[in-house]
Design a protein around this motif. Structure first.
Motif, short mmCIF file in Angstrom:
data_model
loop_
_atom_site.label_atom_id
_atom_site.label_comp_id
_atom_site.label_asym_id
_atom_site.label_seq_id
_atom_site.Cartn_x
_atom_site.Cartn_y
_atom_site.Cartn_z
N CYS A 59 64.16 31.79 50.56
CA CYS A 59 63.53 32.74 49.98
C CYS A 59 64.07 34.29 50.14
O CYS A 59 63.96 34.44 50.87
CB CYS A 59 62.32 32.92 49.24
N ASP A 60 64.01 35.20 48.37
CA ASP A 60 65.03 35.97 48.78
C ASP A 60 63.88 37.61 49.13
O ASP A 60 63.63 38.16 49.73
CB ASP A 60 65.72 37.11 47.98
N LYS A 61 62.56 36.63 48.08
CA LYS A 61 60.96 37.54 48.04
C LYS A 61 59.82 36.53 47.85
O LYS A 61 60.17 35.91 47.01
CB LYS A 61 61.17 38.95 47.19
N ALA A 62 59.03 37.65 48.05
CA ALA A 62 58.12 37.06 47.94
C ALA A 62 57.32 37.85 46.52
O ALA A 62 57.35 39.37 46.72
CB ALA A 62 57.01 36.40 48.81
N GLU A 63 56.46 37.01 45.74
CA GLU A 63 56.14 38.09 44.46
C GLU A 63 54.23 37.89 44.36
O GLU A 63 54.22 36.60 44.00
CB GLU A 63 56.69 38.24 43.58
N ILE A 64 53.85 38.96 44.41
CA ILE A 64 52.08 38.52 43.81
C ILE A 64 51.53 39.64 42.84
O ILE A 64 52.24 40.23 43.17
CB ILE A 64 51.06 38.46 45.68
N SER A 65 50.63 38.92 41.82
CA SER A 65 50.09 40.44 40.79
C SER A 65 48.90 39.06 40.90
O SER A 65 48.58 38.52 41.16
CB SER A 65 51.31 40.23 40.07
N ALA A 66 47.84 40.00 40.43
CA ALA A 66 46.67 39.92 40.44
C ALA A 66 45.94 40.92 38.91
O ALA A 66 45.82 42.14 39.30
CB ALA A 66 45.51 40.53 41.97
N CYS A 67 45.80 40.50 38.51
CA CYS A 67 44.75 40.77 37.47
C CYS A 67 43.65 41.47 37.53
O CYS A 67 43.10 40.29 36.96
CB CYS A 67 45.46 40.22 35.75
N PHE A 68 42.94 42.58 36.85
CA PHE A 68 41.34 42.30 37.13
C PHE A 68 40.71 43.04 35.68
O PHE A 68 41.71 44.13 35.08
CB PHE A 68 41.05 43.60 38.06
N VAL A 69 39.95 42.74 35.51
CA VAL A 69 38.81 43.85 33.98
C VAL A 69 38.26 44.04 34.55
O VAL A 69 37.39 43.65 35.51
CB VAL A 69 38.42 42.60 33.12
N VAL A 70 37.95 45.97 33.59
CA VAL A 70 37.59 46.63 35.02
C VAL A 70 36.94 47.65 33.57
O VAL A 70 37.42 48.12 32.94
CB VAL A 70 38.70 48.05 35.20
N ALA A 71 35.88 47.56 34.14
CA ALA A 71 34.11 48.17 32.77
C ALA A 71 34.54 49.44 32.79
O ALA A 71 34.95 50.27 34.24
CB ALA A 71 32.85 47.64 33.65
N ASP A 72 34.48 50.57 32.10
CA ASP A 72 34.94 51.96 31.56
C ASP A 72 34.04 52.71 32.24
O ASP A 72 35.23 53.43 32.50
CB ASP A 72 34.27 51.56 30.14
N ASP A 73 33.10 52.13 32.52
CA ASP A 73 32.54 53.30 33.33
C ASP A 73 32.10 53.08 35.04
O ASP A 73 31.37 53.48 36.12
CB ASP A 73 30.46 52.93 33.02
N SER A 74 33.00 52.05 35.67
CA SER A 74 32.90 51.68 37.06
C SER A 74 33.81 52.48 37.61
O SER A 74 35.31 53.40 36.80
CB SER A 74 33.69 50.44 37.07
N PRO A 75 33.96 52.41 39.05
CA PRO A 75 34.05 53.33 39.50
C PRO A 75 36.03 53.03 39.87
O PRO A 75 36.66 54.17 39.65
CB PRO A 75 33.91 53.44 40.85
N ALA A 76 36.12 51.67 39.73
CA ALA A 76 37.67 51.84 39.63
C ALA A 76 38.53 52.08 38.17
O ALA A 76 39.57 52.53 38.62
CB ALA A 76 37.90 50.05 39.55
N ALA A 77 37.61 52.41 37.23
CA ALA A 77 38.07 52.99 36.26
C ALA A 77 38.40 54.25 36.41
O ALA A 77 39.72 54.57 35.81
CB ALA A 77 37.47 52.61 34.77
N GLU A 78 37.52 55.06 36.37
CA GLU A 78 37.58 56.37 36.89
C GLU A 78 38.17 56.78 38.07
O GLU A 78 39.59 57.70 37.65
CB GLU A 78 35.91 56.85 37.77
N TRP A 79 38.98 55.83 39.12
CA TRP A 79 40.04 56.18 40.07
C TRP A 79 41.05 56.29 39.29
O TRP A 79 42.21 56.48 39.90
CB TRP A 79 40.05 55.26 41.33
#
Length: 554
Positions: A59-79
């Motif tokens: 194969c020419d390439k590998a591809e990975i994608s990950a989907c997260f649900v992020v709470a509005d008040d979480s540090p990740a959402a703020e970032w």
């Protein structure tokens, strides 16, 4: 939390689409089937290092994608918001690895440097590997575990910021002191030179004036004779002075002008000439009157010029340049004095920052002491539940006011344990039994995770070395933790898998030419078969299935 993971052409995976749910998810499968493939793939989306060998052969390439649900008040959402990558409660991470080893990263569809994925990763997922106990034996990791449990990020940031400020001021102060020591001889010389030039106090343009005055006074007789001769020749001479001759010429021309008008213009010029001669004569009289020779003035001029010449020779410059030299040396001396004042300010600022840092480090230490007490009790209880009834865990924390400053404060932290009665506490790194070390490590990981705010936690075969009733306790701990956050656990223990809210099975298939890994979400009946396999091996018996059903019912 993690909701979807899509993997294409990664290692032995051709194509995988995995859905995750809340609570505890157990990932099981045969040895070598690739149970950790999902965690390895997700790690790439979280910024881990990519290699060309990760791309599926052919194969020419590998591809990975990950989907997260992020709470509005979480540090990740703020970032995400701070970095203008917000996507209304979702976070999609994508990573592509080419067969030459180069890779690209995206967050919510926007291409980003890999460092940004790494910065976001700790806000989304916390991964505990099967070799975590090796890290736990290191002092710096023990301190990190305690700080994560204490959740005093603001204290850590304030301590780090004060440390950086203090370190910078300390560096500047040391450089200033070294420069001061190096410039001490230069300053002494400058002070002497400026004092000497201050005493002489040559004004701007003064030496040129001294030269002019000296030339005038030393040629007094010649100047007096020349000016007297000129005065007599122009005006005051008894015979044939210029004024008389011009006046006579003008009179004759006035008479002749009646006969020829052209001579009138010449007459006007002669009248003007007489005016200029009279003015020149007046100036010469004034010049003669003020020409008094003062021998003392000449001596003073000669003395000052001589001193100026000596100073110029001493400083290797032209006498006319002494004023500029004086100003430059005075400016250099003033700068050195200003540096000394700046050094005094630095010294004061250095002392203030030192006090502020020590006070902040003490506040951080007090917070650690409280957290260490709580965490020690929790881990002790967990150890006793994990078939170490006499187990005891204690976090030893040493704080010294005079300890070397660091960005993490001035505390020394050491995890100490004892698993058997009569044995004293000893550092975790000295625990001899592999089974005990695994259980202690697991207790530390699970109990320290109870205070974390990361929405997803992954455990990669951290239950190695655990079996029997202890394994069931491990499963119960992880299930209970799954009520607080999403737990994804790779395990080979049926007792642990049975406690999960959902279970994924990893299987490896081959047609003799290529190998492929698949992940299947199991329903209730399939879980019974998989647990029975884990209990009894490849041959699934009715007894094993009965045991599996009983485990699921508990």
């Amino acid at each position: 939390m993690l909701t979807e993971l899509h993997i294409r052409h990664f290692a032995i995976v051709k194509s995988l689409d995995i859905e995750f749910r809340r609570g505890m998810t157990a990932i099981t499968g045969e040895t070598g089937a690739g149970k950790s493939i999902a965690l390895d793939a997700l790690s790439l989306c979280l910024g881990s290092r990519a290699e060309a060998s990760l791309v599926r052969p052919g194969c020419d390439k590998a591809e990975i994608s990950a989907c997260f649900v992020v709470a509005d008040d979480s540090p990740a959402a703020e970032w995400l918001k701070d970095n203008e990558l917000d996507a209304d409660g979702e976070c999609l991470l994508r990573r592509v690895i080419n067969k030459d080893g180069r890779s690209k990263a995206w967050i919510n569809g926007s291409p980003v440097p890999l460092s940004m994925q790494k910065a976001l990763a700790p806000l989304l997922v916390n991964i505990h590997g099967q070799h975590e106990h090796q890290l736990l034996s290191k002092d710096e990791h023990q301190l990190q575990v305690l700080d994560q449990y204490a959740r005093h990020q603001s204290l850590l940031l304030q301590t780090r910021d004060l440390y950086k400020q203090w370190a910078q001021v300390e560096k500047n102060y040391r450089q200033q002191q070294q420069a001061k020591a190096d410039q001490q001889a230069q300053r002494q010389l400058l002070e002497y030179q400026v004092q000497e030039l201050n005493e002489f106090a040559l004004a701007e343009g003064e030496f040129e004036q001294l030269e002019a005055d000296h030339k005038r006074l030393s040629n007094h007789r010649t100047l007096k004779e020349a000016s007297l001769f000129a005065l007599n020749a122009l005006y005051e001479g008894e015979h044939n002075n210029a004024n008389g001759l011009v006046q006579s010429a003008a009179s004759r021309l006035q008479e002749a002008a009646d006969m020829d008008a052209q001579l009138g213009d010449i007459d006007k010029l002669l009248q003007q000439a007489m005016v200029h001669i009279e003015e020149a004569a007046l100036e010469l009289r004034h010049y003669q009157d003020q020409m008094t020779l003062d021998g003392g003035e000449l001596e003073q001029l000669e003395a000052r010029m001589t001193q100026a010449l000596k100073l110029a020779k001493k400083h290797q410059c032209a006498p006319a340049e002494l004023y500029q030299l004086h100003q430059r040396l005075a400016q250099e001396l003033a700068q050195l004095k200003a540096n000394d004042e700046a050094g005094e300010q630095l010294a004061e600022q250095r002392q203030q920052l030192r006090q502020q840092y020590r006070q902040q480090a003490k506040q951080l230490s007090d917070s650690r002491v409280r957290a260490a007490r709580q965490l020690s009790e929790k881990i002790t209880q967990a150890m006793q539940q994990l078939n170490m009834p006499h187990g005891r865990f204690e976090i030893m924390l040493e704080h010294q006011e005079s300890a070397p400053a660091t960005a993490q404060g001035t505390d020394k932290v050491q995890f100490q344990v004892t698993a058997n009665p009569g044995q004293p506490l000893q550092p975790l790194s000295k625990v001899a039994s592999g089974g005990e070390l695994s259980r202690i490590s697991l207790a530390i990981q699970v109990m320290s995770a109870t205070q974390q705010t990361v929405p997803t936690m992954m455990f990669d075969e951290v239950d190695v070395g655990v079996s029997g009733p202890t394994a069931a306790v491990v499963g119960s701990m992880l299930r209970e933790l799954g009520l607080q956050c999403q737990i994804i656990c790779v395990t080979h223990l049926p007792q642990v898998a049975a406690k999960a809210h959902q279970q994924l099975q990893v299987a490896k298939q081959t047609n003799g030419q290529e190998t492929e890994t698949q992940v299947t979400a199991l329903d209730s009946d399939q879980r019974v078969i998989e647990l029975a396999r884990l209990l009894g091996g490849d041959k699934v018996t009715d007894l094993a299935k009965a045991n599996a059903k009983e485990m699921l019912a508990c």
